[in-house]
Design a protein around this motif. Sequence first.
Motif, short mmCIF file in Angstrom:
data_model
loop_
_atom_site.label_atom_id
_atom_site.label_comp_id
_atom_site.label_asym_id
_atom_site.label_seq_id
_atom_site.Cartn_x
_atom_site.Cartn_y
_atom_site.Cartn_z
N UNK A 1 0.84 -1.20 0.00
CA UNK A 1 0.00 0.00 0.00
C UNK A 1 0.86 1.24 0.00
N UNK A 2 1.85 1.30 0.90
CA UNK A 2 2.70 2.49 1.00
C UNK A 2 3.49 2.72 -0.28
N UNK A 3 3.87 1.66 -0.94
CA UNK A 3 4.59 1.80 -2.20
C UNK A 3 3.64 2.21 -3.33
N UNK A 4 2.46 1.60 -3.40
CA UNK A 4 1.52 1.85 -4.49
C UNK A 4 0.98 3.28 -4.47
N UNK A 5 0.59 3.76 -3.28
CA UNK A 5 0.03 5.12 -3.21
C UNK A 5 1.13 6.17 -3.08
#
Length: 162
Positions: free
Chosen positions: A43-47
């Motif tokens: 999540x932290x990488x994707x957003x």
Amino acid sequence: MNDYCIQAINNMVSVSRIIDGELEPIRIRGELYLPIADFWPTFKQKVEYEADELLAFIIFSDTENFIVDPEINIADEFITEQFDLQNLVLEYLNGGCLLSFYPHIDIENIKQPHRLSVTKYTKAEENKEIVNNEMTVDSLQAFFRRKTRELLKESYKMEKGK
């Protein structure tokens, strides 16, 4: 700052941005669902999460152990209005889910109609617990809730003169 809705059910997680009271699903590597163990780093990488960014979450989960990653900064309040948050909760909460808000919102406040001057509520509806709502996302009832919400938004905009 962004608001997100996370559904963590059966060890799989999906995430959506909350935009104008509607959910916009986020695909991660082309998939709508990720294993729960891989979710927060992905999540932290994707957003493209920044360390100083403030986020808000509604979490529907079938386990008490699913919480927001402690490295994520939680906003002081949602940018989405409580009226829209209430509708999302009523639309997506099913009987087996636990509901969490980051930042915390008093569940009693979110159950109360805020701008629904055109809608009359009976005493039975006021006393109804949100947690007992067993509606599924794909049900006919959910479809009509969305349509009603759209009409109420249009009515509210017309009353405000927008």
